[in-house]
Design a protein around this motif. Sequence first.
Motif, PDB file in Angstrom:
ATOM      1  N   LYS A  65     -36.253 -14.802 -10.912  1.00 24.53           N
ATOM      2  CA  LYS A  65     -36.077 -13.470 -10.355  1.00 24.53           C
ATOM      3  C   LYS A  65     -36.258 -13.513  -8.835  1.00 24.53           C
ATOM      4  N   PRO A  66     -35.473 -12.721  -8.100  1.00 22.00           N
ATOM      5  CA  PRO A  66     -35.638 -12.698  -6.650  1.00 22.00           C
ATOM      6  C   PRO A  66     -37.036 -12.232  -6.255  1.00 22.00           C
ATOM      7  N   VAL A  67     -37.542 -12.775  -5.172  1.00 24.19           N
ATOM      8  CA  VAL A  67     -38.794 -12.270  -4.608  1.00 24.19           C
ATOM      9  C   VAL A  67     -38.566 -10.799  -4.255  1.00 24.19           C
ATOM     10  N   PRO A  68     -39.432  -9.898  -4.699  1.00 25.51           N
ATOM     11  CA  PRO A  68     -39.198  -8.474  -4.413  1.00 25.51           C
ATOM     12  C   PRO A  68     -39.424  -8.146  -2.940  1.00 25.51           C
ATOM     13  N   ILE A  69     -38.713  -7.142  -2.457  1.00 27.09           N
ATOM     14  CA  ILE A  69     -38.952  -6.658  -1.104  1.00 27.09           C
ATOM     15  C   ILE A  69     -40.393  -6.160  -1.008  1.00 27.09           C
ATOM     16  N   ASN A  70     -41.061  -6.538   0.064  1.00 24.19           N
ATOM     17  CA  ASN A  70     -42.482  -6.251   0.318  1.00 24.19           C
ATOM     18  C   ASN A  70     -43.415  -7.074  -0.571  1.00 24.19           C
ATOM     19  N   GLY A  71     -42.836  -8.050  -1.312  1.00 22.17           N
ATOM     20  CA  GLY A  71     -43.657  -8.938  -2.110  1.00 22.17           C
ATOM     21  C   GLY A  71     -44.038 -10.187  -1.333  1.00 22.17           C
ATOM     22  N   THR A  72     -45.143 -10.807  -1.719  1.00 24.25           N
ATOM     23  CA  THR A  72     -45.562 -12.059  -1.098  1.00 24.25           C
ATOM     24  C   THR A  72     -44.521 -13.138  -1.358  1.00 24.25           C
ATOM     25  N   MET A  73     -44.145 -13.889  -0.324  1.00 22.82           N
ATOM     26  CA  MET A  73     -43.146 -14.940  -0.496  1.00 22.82           C
ATOM     27  C   MET A  73     -43.646 -15.982  -1.474  1.00 22.82           C
ATOM     28  N   ARG A  74     -42.782 -16.315  -2.434  1.00 24.00           N
ATOM     29  CA  ARG A  74     -43.124 -17.283  -3.478  1.00 24.00           C
ATOM     30  C   ARG A  74     -43.133 -18.695  -2.909  1.00 24.00           C
ATOM     31  N   SER A  75     -44.129 -19.484  -3.286  1.00 24.00           N
ATOM     32  CA  SER A  75     -44.129 -20.909  -2.920  1.00 24.00           C
ATOM     33  C   SER A  75     -45.207 -21.637  -3.696  1.00 24.00           C
ATOM     34  N   LEU A  76     -44.994 -22.929  -3.804  1.00 23.14           N
ATOM     35  CA  LEU A  76     -46.055 -23.798  -4.294  1.00 23.14           C
ATOM     36  C   LEU A  76     -47.059 -24.052  -3.182  1.00 23.14           C
ATOM     37  N   GLY A  77     -48.287 -24.312  -3.590  1.00 20.66           N
ATOM     38  CA  GLY A  77     -49.324 -24.625  -2.618  1.00 20.66           C
ATOM     39  C   GLY A  77     -50.405 -25.461  -3.269  1.00 20.66           C
ATOM     40  N   VAL A  78     -51.306 -25.934  -2.429  1.00 20.03           N
ATOM     41  CA  VAL A  78     -52.453 -26.694  -2.909  1.00 20.03           C
ATOM     42  C   VAL A  78     -53.697 -26.166  -2.205  1.00 20.03           C
ATOM     43  N   GLY A  79     -54.788 -26.062  -2.946  1.00 27.07           N
ATOM     44  CA  GLY A  79     -56.000 -25.544  -2.330  1.00 27.07           C
ATOM     45  C   GLY A  79     -57.204 -25.674  -3.239  1.00 27.07           C
ATOM     46  N   LYS A  80     -58.333 -25.145  -2.743  1.00 28.29           N
ATOM     47  CA  LYS A  80     -59.622 -25.257  -3.430  1.00 28.29           C
ATOM     48  C   LYS A  80     -60.041 -23.913  -4.015  1.00 28.29           C
ATOM     49  N   ILE A  81     -60.522 -23.954  -5.251  1.00 29.09           N
ATOM     50  CA  ILE A  81     -61.039 -22.746  -5.894  1.00 29.09           C
ATOM     51  C   ILE A  81     -62.385 -22.393  -5.262  1.00 29.09           C
ATOM     52  N   ILE A  82     -62.516 -21.161  -4.770  1.00 28.69           N
ATOM     53  CA  ILE A  82     -63.772 -20.756  -4.121  1.00 28.69           C
ATOM     54  C   ILE A  82     -64.509 -19.672  -4.906  1.00 28.69           C
ATOM     55  N   SER A  83     -63.844 -19.108  -5.920  1.00 27.42           N
ATOM     56  CA  SER A  83     -64.493 -18.143  -6.798  1.00 27.42           C
ATOM     57  C   SER A  83     -63.712 -18.103  -8.100  1.00 27.42           C
ATOM     58  N   SER A  84     -64.420 -17.955  -9.222  1.00 21.60           N
ATOM     59  CA  SER A  84     -63.706 -18.032 -10.496  1.00 21.60           C
ATOM     60  C   SER A  84     -64.346 -17.166 -11.569  1.00 21.60           C
ATOM     61  N   ARG A  85     -63.467 -16.558 -12.379  1.00 22.73           N
ATOM     62  CA  ARG A  85     -63.885 -15.904 -13.617  1.00 22.73           C
ATOM     63  C   ARG A  85     -63.089 -16.504 -14.773  1.00 22.73           C
ATOM     64  N   ASN A  86     -62.870 -17.815 -14.685  1.00 20.58           N
ATOM     65  CA  ASN A  86     -62.149 -18.571 -15.704  1.00 20.58           C
ATOM     66  C   ASN A  86     -62.940 -19.858 -15.960  1.00 20.58           C
ATOM     67  N   SER A  87     -63.416 -20.047 -17.172  1.00 22.15           N
ATOM     68  CA  SER A  87     -64.292 -21.183 -17.480  1.00 22.15           C
ATOM     69  C   SER A  87     -63.575 -22.526 -17.378  1.00 22.15           C
ATOM     70  N   SER A  88     -62.235 -22.522 -17.412  1.00 24.02           N
ATOM     71  CA  SER A  88     -61.473 -23.773 -17.322  1.00 24.02           C
ATOM     72  C   SER A  88     -61.176 -24.181 -15.876  1.00 24.02           C
ATOM     73  N   PHE A  89     -61.410 -23.264 -14.933  1.00 22.68           N
ATOM     74  CA  PHE A  89     -61.144 -23.539 -13.523  1.00 22.68           C
ATOM     75  C   PHE A  89     -62.376 -23.131 -12.724  1.00 22.68           C
ATOM     76  N   ARG A  90     -63.089 -24.126 -12.217  1.00 22.48           N
ATOM     77  CA  ARG A  90     -64.393 -23.883 -11.612  1.00 22.48           C
ATOM     78  C   ARG A  90     -64.346 -23.988 -10.096  1.00 22.48           C
ATOM     79  N   GLU A  91     -65.321 -23.406  -9.470  1.00 21.33           N
ATOM     80  CA  GLU A  91     -65.424 -23.469  -8.018  1.00 21.33           C
ATOM     81  C   GLU A  91     -65.465 -24.923  -7.542  1.00 21.33           C
ATOM     82  N   ASN A  92     -64.821 -25.167  -6.415  1.00 21.89           N
ATOM     83  CA  ASN A  92     -64.733 -26.475  -5.743  1.00 21.89           C
ATOM     84  C   ASN A  92     -63.739 -27.435  -6.398  1.00 21.89           C
ATOM     85  N   GLU A  93     -63.050 -27.004  -7.470  1.00 21.99           N
ATOM     86  CA  GLU A  93     -61.947 -27.801  -7.997  1.00 21.99           C
ATOM     87  C   GLU A  93     -60.685 -27.509  -7.176  1.00 21.99           C
ATOM     88  N   TYR A  94     -59.795 -28.504  -7.123  1.00 26.48           N
ATOM     89  CA  TYR A  94     -58.541 -28.357  -6.371  1.00 26.48           C
ATOM     90  C   TYR A  94     -57.373 -28.236  -7.338  1.00 26.48           C
TER      91      TYR A  94
END
Length: 336
Positions: A65-94
Amino acid sequence: MSKTMMNDKVILKNRPNPNVTEYLFELTKEEVIELHDGQFLVDVSYISIEPAMRGWISEIGNYSKPVPINGTMRSLGVGKIISSRNSSFRENEYVVGWLGWQRYSVVNETQIQTKISPNSIPLSANLGVLGLNGITAFAGLVDKCNPKKDETIVVTTAAGSVGSAVGQIAKIFGCKTIGITGSDEKVAICRDEFGYDEVINYKKTKYLYNEIKQLAPNGVDCFFDNVGGEQFDAVIENLNVNGRVLICGTTGMPSFPTPNGPRINRLLLVKRAKIEGLLSFDYFDKYQEISGQLLSWFQQGRLKNREDISYGLHTAPQALVRVLNGQNLGKQLVKL
């Protein structure tokens, strides 16, 4: 997570008309939302810039689907989890996933491709030869084209993030590689860094068909195409019997309206050739398996990862324009 944490993000304001310019986008600031159950907050380190983004922001949808107008541009990225409410993805994991053009990304596990180690390889490589581009190259060449030793492989956009991986993997399989690219500087990169046997600067040759014929007198066994248009026409006329054509991209053709071109039906018939399209999304279930093989080759020094990095989220629109104009020299990334 603080309720006052602010997020910088790039949103899409207008559709291409017809060209993609940096003025289609706008840098904005907003408060980071509170996490719900199952969500986690990623501090984004790098975002990936893809030629396919031209299609993602078009009014005419293709495979997504097209990125909607006024929507955040879609892209892949890499980064560090700094806060989580998901037991499978914890803080400081990348993680690597669909994080968007923004400094902080609130996501759930469906938007994540994989967890990664920040120490074993450069973090940015997970968006290049070890990420979606490498997965695409492997899937298209190995799974679709099934290359055999001593076969001739032709690759368009040979210096690009996908094309360069295709050329290197083809050499690992013992193939002869011919790359097509658009500048003398990229010709040198293809030869010196990515190990192509032969490289053609299509902008300097008047008869591309003839030049390919001279370099591959016995025909092209596998054609990995990222461009379409006139380059596609020139290569496909050189197909060998039982040749395989893989269509990965069409950056040399307008998305709409569909252009007319040579009728290749009889050529495919006479050559008993196969032509097939590839969407890397179809291989997400094999991500771990393929990336493991790519990582092994990378650690052995058999795969190289060239990068072209701009700095700061505000440079993302300009970086996309550079990619679509063929001005990047390596995998285009933005470091936040």
